[in-house]
Write a protein that holds these residues in place. Structure first.
Motif, PDB file in Angstrom:
ATOM      1  N   VAL A  33       0.848  -1.192   0.000  1.00 29.80           N
ATOM      2  CA  VAL A  33       0.000   0.000   0.000  1.00 29.80           C
ATOM      3  C   VAL A  33       0.885   1.245   0.000  1.00 29.80           C
ATOM      4  CG1 VAL A  33      -1.619   1.336   1.389  1.00 29.80           C
ATOM      5  CG2 VAL A  33      -1.947  -1.125   1.119  1.00 29.80           C
ATOM      6  N   ASN A  34       0.481   2.258  -0.779  1.00 25.62           N
ATOM      7  CA  ASN A  34       1.191   3.532  -0.870  1.00 25.62           C
ATOM      8  C   ASN A  34       2.584   3.399  -1.469  1.00 25.62           C
ATOM      9  OD1 ASN A  34      -0.159   4.477   2.372  1.00 25.62           O
ATOM     10  ND2 ASN A  34      -1.112   4.613   0.375  1.00 25.62           N
ATOM     11  N   LYS A  35       2.748   2.426  -2.370  1.00 28.47           N
ATOM     12  CA  LYS A  35       4.023   2.216  -3.055  1.00 28.47           C
ATOM     13  C   LYS A  35       3.787   2.347  -4.559  1.00 28.47           C
ATOM     14  CE  LYS A  35       8.370   0.784  -3.500  1.00 28.47           C
ATOM     15  NZ  LYS A  35       8.795  -0.593  -3.147  1.00 28.47           N
ATOM     16  N   VAL A  36       4.632   3.120  -5.243  1.00 29.74           N
ATOM     17  CA  VAL A  36       4.497   3.353  -6.681  1.00 29.74           C
ATOM     18  C   VAL A  36       5.780   2.953  -7.398  1.00 29.74           C
ATOM     19  CG1 VAL A  36       4.069   5.061  -8.501  1.00 29.74           C
ATOM     20  CG2 VAL A  36       2.906   5.281  -6.300  1.00 29.74           C
ATOM     21  N   MET A  37       5.641   2.186  -8.463  1.00 24.34           N
ATOM     22  CA  MET A  37       6.769   1.849  -9.312  1.00 24.34           C
ATOM     23  C   MET A  37       6.811   2.858 -10.465  1.00 24.34           C
ATOM     24  SD  MET A  37       7.466  -1.581 -11.585  1.00 24.34           S
ATOM     25  CE  MET A  37       7.590  -2.651 -10.146  1.00 24.34           C
ATOM     26  N   VAL A  38       7.928   3.560 -10.592  1.00 28.47           N
ATOM     27  CA  VAL A  38       8.076   4.577 -11.632  1.00 28.47           C
ATOM     28  C   VAL A  38       8.909   4.003 -12.771  1.00 28.47           C
ATOM     29  CG1 VAL A  38       8.932   6.879 -12.186  1.00 28.47           C
ATOM     30  CG2 VAL A  38       7.930   6.431  -9.932  1.00 28.47           C
ATOM     31  N   ILE A  39       8.341   4.003 -13.971  1.00 25.81           N
ATOM     32  CA  ILE A  39       9.034   3.500 -15.157  1.00 25.81           C
ATOM     33  C   ILE A  39       9.595   4.693 -15.924  1.00 25.81           C
ATOM     34  CG2 ILE A  39       8.874   2.020 -17.186  1.00 25.81           C
ATOM     35  CD1 ILE A  39       8.133   0.685 -14.468  1.00 25.81           C
ATOM     36  N   THR A  40      10.900   4.840 -15.879  1.00 30.67           N
ATOM     37  CA  THR A  40      11.550   5.942 -16.571  1.00 30.67           C
ATOM     38  C   THR A  40      13.028   5.621 -16.735  1.00 30.67           C
ATOM     39  OG1 THR A  40      11.754   8.368 -16.599  1.00 30.67           O
ATOM     40  CG2 THR A  40      12.191   7.274 -14.500  1.00 30.67           C
ATOM     41  N   LYS A  41      13.674   6.319 -17.635  1.00 32.81           N
ATOM     42  CA  LYS A  41      15.105   6.095 -17.867  1.00 32.81           C
ATOM     43  C   LYS A  41      15.916   6.455 -16.632  1.00 32.81           C
ATOM     44  CE  LYS A  41      15.025   7.023 -22.865  1.00 32.81           C
ATOM     45  NZ  LYS A  41      15.543   7.914 -23.945  1.00 32.81           N
ATOM     46  N   ALA A  42      17.010   5.745 -16.440  1.00 37.60           N
ATOM     47  CA  ALA A  42      17.882   6.000 -15.294  1.00 37.60           C
ATOM     48  C   ALA A  42      18.394   7.439 -15.309  1.00 37.60           C
ATOM     49  CB  ALA A  42      19.047   5.018 -15.294  1.00 37.60           C
ATOM     50  N   SER A  43      18.696   7.937 -16.503  1.00 44.40           N
ATOM     51  CA  SER A  43      19.201   9.308 -16.623  1.00 44.40           C
ATOM     52  C   SER A  43      18.128  10.327 -16.223  1.00 44.40           C
ATOM     53  CB  SER A  43      19.671   9.582 -18.055  1.00 44.40           C
ATOM     54  OG  SER A  43      18.623   9.331 -18.987  1.00 44.40           O
ATOM     55  N   ASP A  44      16.869  10.027 -16.561  1.00 39.93           N
ATOM     56  CA  ASP A  44      15.769  10.920 -16.169  1.00 39.93           C
ATOM     57  C   ASP A  44      15.529  10.843 -14.663  1.00 39.93           C
ATOM     58  OD1 ASP A  44      15.405  11.755 -18.760  1.00 39.93           O
ATOM     59  OD2 ASP A  44      13.753  10.370 -19.186  1.00 39.93           O
ATOM     60  N   ALA A  46      17.730  10.218 -12.425  1.00 34.93           N
ATOM     61  CA  ALA A  46      18.832  10.892 -11.746  1.00 34.93           C
ATOM     62  C   ALA A  46      18.778  12.411 -11.927  1.00 34.93           C
ATOM     63  CB  ALA A  46      20.165  10.364 -12.265  1.00 34.93           C
ATOM     64  N   GLY A  47      18.000  12.866 -12.891  1.00 32.52           N
ATOM     65  CA  GLY A  47      17.922  14.286 -13.192  1.00 32.52           C
ATOM     66  C   GLY A  47      16.706  14.968 -12.579  1.00 32.52           C
ATOM     67  N   ASP A  48      16.268  16.046 -13.255  1.00 33.97           N
ATOM     68  CA  ASP A  48      15.181  16.874 -12.725  1.00 33.97           C
ATOM     69  C   ASP A  48      13.853  16.122 -12.629  1.00 33.97           C
ATOM     70  OD1 ASP A  48      16.902  18.975 -12.475  1.00 33.97           O
ATOM     71  OD2 ASP A  48      16.325  19.946 -14.361  1.00 33.97           O
ATOM     72  N   ILE A  49      13.600  15.187 -13.557  1.00 32.64           N
ATOM     73  CA  ILE A  49      12.344  14.437 -13.532  1.00 32.64           C
ATOM     74  C   ILE A  49      12.250  13.602 -12.252  1.00 32.64           C
ATOM     75  CG2 ILE A  49      11.005  12.607 -14.654  1.00 32.64           C
ATOM     76  CD1 ILE A  49      12.127  13.601 -17.344  1.00 32.64           C
ATOM     77  N   GLY A  50      13.288  12.845 -11.982  1.00 33.42           N
ATOM     78  CA  GLY A  50      13.297  12.026 -10.779  1.00 33.42           C
ATOM     79  C   GLY A  50      13.264  12.855  -9.512  1.00 33.42           C
ATOM     80  N   LYS A  51      13.994  13.971  -9.512  1.00 33.06           N
ATOM     81  CA  LYS A  51      14.020  14.851  -8.352  1.00 33.06           C
ATOM     82  C   LYS A  51      12.629  15.385  -8.041  1.00 33.06           C
ATOM     83  CE  LYS A  51      16.151  19.121  -6.638  1.00 33.06           C
ATOM     84  NZ  LYS A  51      17.070  20.240  -6.968  1.00 33.06           N
ATOM     85  N   MET A  92       3.654   4.319 -12.512  1.00 33.00           N
ATOM     86  CA  MET A  92       3.668   5.575 -13.264  1.00 33.00           C
ATOM     87  C   MET A  92       4.716   5.467 -14.360  1.00 33.00           C
ATOM     88  SD  MET A  92       3.932   9.594 -12.157  1.00 33.00           S
ATOM     89  CE  MET A  92       5.627   9.573 -11.568  1.00 33.00           C
ATOM     90  N   ILE A  93       4.286   5.663 -15.602  1.00 36.62           N
ATOM     91  CA  ILE A  93       5.184   5.646 -16.757  1.00 36.62           C
ATOM     92  C   ILE A  93       5.390   7.092 -17.187  1.00 36.62           C
ATOM     93  CG2 ILE A  93       5.483   4.850 -19.130  1.00 36.62           C
ATOM     94  CD1 ILE A  93       3.725   2.441 -18.440  1.00 36.62           C
ATOM     95  N   ILE A  94       6.623   7.558 -17.160  1.00 33.86           N
ATOM     96  CA  ILE A  94       6.892   8.970 -17.396  1.00 33.86           C
ATOM     97  C   ILE A  94       8.150   9.127 -18.246  1.00 33.86           C
ATOM     98  CG2 ILE A  94       8.156   9.128 -15.199  1.00 33.86           C
ATOM     99  CD1 ILE A  94       7.087  12.036 -14.975  1.00 33.86           C
ATOM    100  N   GLY A  95       8.093  10.069 -19.211  1.00 32.63           N
ATOM    101  CA  GLY A  95       9.257  10.293 -20.058  1.00 32.63           C
ATOM    102  C   GLY A  95       8.940  11.162 -21.251  1.00 32.63           C
ATOM    103  N   ARG A 123      12.522  16.941 -21.703  1.00 30.51           N
ATOM    104  CA  ARG A 123      12.589  16.717 -20.261  1.00 30.51           C
ATOM    105  C   ARG A 123      11.971  17.865 -19.464  1.00 30.51           C
ATOM    106  NH1 ARG A 123      18.671  14.078 -19.513  1.00 30.51           N
ATOM    107  NH2 ARG A 123      18.165  12.054 -20.475  1.00 30.51           N
ATOM    108  N   GLU A 124      12.211  19.068 -19.935  1.00 26.81           N
ATOM    109  CA  GLU A 124      11.625  20.230 -19.258  1.00 26.81           C
ATOM    110  C   GLU A 124      10.106  20.174 -19.328  1.00 26.81           C
ATOM    111  OE1 GLU A 124      11.679  25.127 -19.600  1.00 26.81           O
ATOM    112  OE2 GLU A 124      13.255  23.934 -20.568  1.00 26.81           O
ATOM    113  N   ASP A 125       9.589  19.740 -20.472  1.00 30.58           N
ATOM    114  CA  ASP A 125       8.134  19.621 -20.647  1.00 30.58           C
ATOM    115  C   ASP A 125       7.567  18.496 -19.768  1.00 30.58           C
ATOM    116  OD1 ASP A 125       5.754  20.487 -21.805  1.00 30.58           O
ATOM    117  OD2 ASP A 125       5.834  18.953 -23.374  1.00 30.58           O
ATOM    118  N   VAL A 126       8.342  17.407 -19.596  1.00 29.13           N
ATOM    119  CA  VAL A 126       7.908  16.304 -18.729  1.00 29.13           C
ATOM    120  C   VAL A 126       7.729  16.800 -17.295  1.00 29.13           C
ATOM    121  CG1 VAL A 126       8.547  14.084 -17.732  1.00 29.13           C
ATOM    122  CG2 VAL A 126       8.971  14.511 -20.142  1.00 29.13           C
ATOM    123  N   VAL A 127       8.712  17.552 -16.803  1.00 25.53           N
ATOM    124  CA  VAL A 127       8.631  18.108 -15.449  1.00 25.53           C
ATOM    125  C   VAL A 127       7.424  19.019 -15.319  1.00 25.53           C
ATOM    126  CG1 VAL A 127       9.764  19.624 -13.780  1.00 25.53           C
ATOM    127  CG2 VAL A 127      11.108  17.931 -15.036  1.00 25.53           C
TER     128      VAL A 127
END
Length: 328
Positions: A33-44, A46-51, A92-95, A123-127
């Motif tokens: 419960v209250n756990k989300v798996m995020v599907i995104t590139k490792a680089s994303d 590690a960057g602003d998207i993940g942050k 959540m699938i994001i990219g 990436r800026e648009d994703v954020v």
């Protein structure tokens, strides 16, 4: 005759498949419960998207004695999103994609399952897309988990018609049969579930249900703490009932939010309780529902006593039960 029967059977099979596309049996989803798996590139990630995702989902839940986030997250790269990962309950699938999009799908690979899709042109648009919808995204996952728990509790639902208080108040709740009766006066109900996991096996989850007259609707939110303190003094004693009883912790100001329960205006209050002149304490969740039809306030409260362990999951179960309330 056999050929005719075979043709009839084949035709029936094809027709059944054609009419039953939405009845494909999916495997059961998995995940805490209250756990989300995020599907995104490792680089994303590690960057602003993940942050941005970690900051948003990592917001602390109000009213807990230890810091615990609203949602826990884990990251999986798109090329690692295989069969075993696809049965996760919250995804959540994001990219980056050709166009900016946000949408939600349910029960895609497993059931129950909620998948949130967030795409931007860069990436800026994703954020930007994530920040635009972050409150909706969090609410989507929390509501999904609450619904899952309600369906789970419904399978071994406690027969709430046995309680005088619920019958007198004309309400029903989807409560797991793991809860046992502590007190049922006809005006006040107290149920308790003994916790059995890890160090919390000495703890408990508790449910209180009662009603008070609706006097001034404009003062409801301001009166919640004083009402629960009166109830605590009257019904929730400590080891010495004369000097020890449950109160709202004085050192921590509760937070009250607008809510809706069974289509009615309500207030959600989160804070900490303690036993006066004792060392027992923990978090509580209070739903005060304005029942204008019957000129009353119906109060559901859940509180947890689980020393030395995280309490988010315990309190969330109480939240799911409170939100299942139906009022006649």
């Amino acid at each position: 005759m056999k050929k005719i029967y075979l043709l009839f059977s084949l035709a029936f099979f094809i027709l059944s498949c054609d009419n039953g596309k939405d009845k494909i049996i999916l495997q059961s989803s998995v995940g805490k419960v209250n756990k989300v798996m995020v599907i995104t590139k490792a680089s994303d990630w590690a960057g602003d998207i993940g942050k941005e995702i970690r900051n948003s989902f990592g917001e602390l839940m109000v009213g807990l004695p230890q810091p615990e986030s609203l949602l826990s997250v884990s990251q999986v790269a798109p090329n690692g999103f295989g069969k075993m990962m696809k049965v996760a309950r919250n995804i959540m699938i994001i990219g980056v994609s050709d166009e900016a999009q946000f949408y939600v799908k349910n029960n895609v690979y497993a059931q129950p399952q909620t998948i949130v899709y967030v795409y931007g042109k860069d990436r800026e648009d994703v954020v930007k897309m994530f920040k635009k919808h972050e409150k909706e995204i969090i609410k989507t996952f929390l509501d999904s988990d609450a619904s899952m728990l309600q369906n789970l509790f419904a399978k071994d639902k406690l027969d709430d018609t046995q309680f005088k208080t619920l019958q007198n108040l004309g309400i029903s709740l989807t409560i797991s049969n793991k809860f046992n009766l502590v007190d049922d006066t006809g005006d006040f109900l107290w149920l308790r579930q003994h916790l059995s996991s890890g160090i919390a096996k000495t703890g408990s989850n508790n449910i209180l249900v009662y009603s008070v007259p609706l006097e001034d609707e404009t003062q409801v939110a301001d009166s919640i703490v004083s009402v629960r303190n009166k109830i605590g003094k009257k019904h929730i004693p400590g080891s010495d009932p004369k000097t020890m009883y449950m109160i709202t912790e004085k050192a921590y100001t509760p937070f009250t939010f607008d809510a809706v329960i069974d289509g009615k205006k309500a207030y959600e209050t989160r804070g900490k309780w303690e036993v006066k002149n004792d060392f027992m304490a923990g978090p509580f969740l209070n739903y005060t529902v304005v029942d204008k039809k019957n000129n009353r306030l119906i109060i559901f409260e859940g509180f947890t006593y689980a020393p030395s362990v995280n309490k988010r999951a315990f309190l969330f179960e109480l939240e799911a039960i409170g939100k299942s309330m139906k009022i006649q």
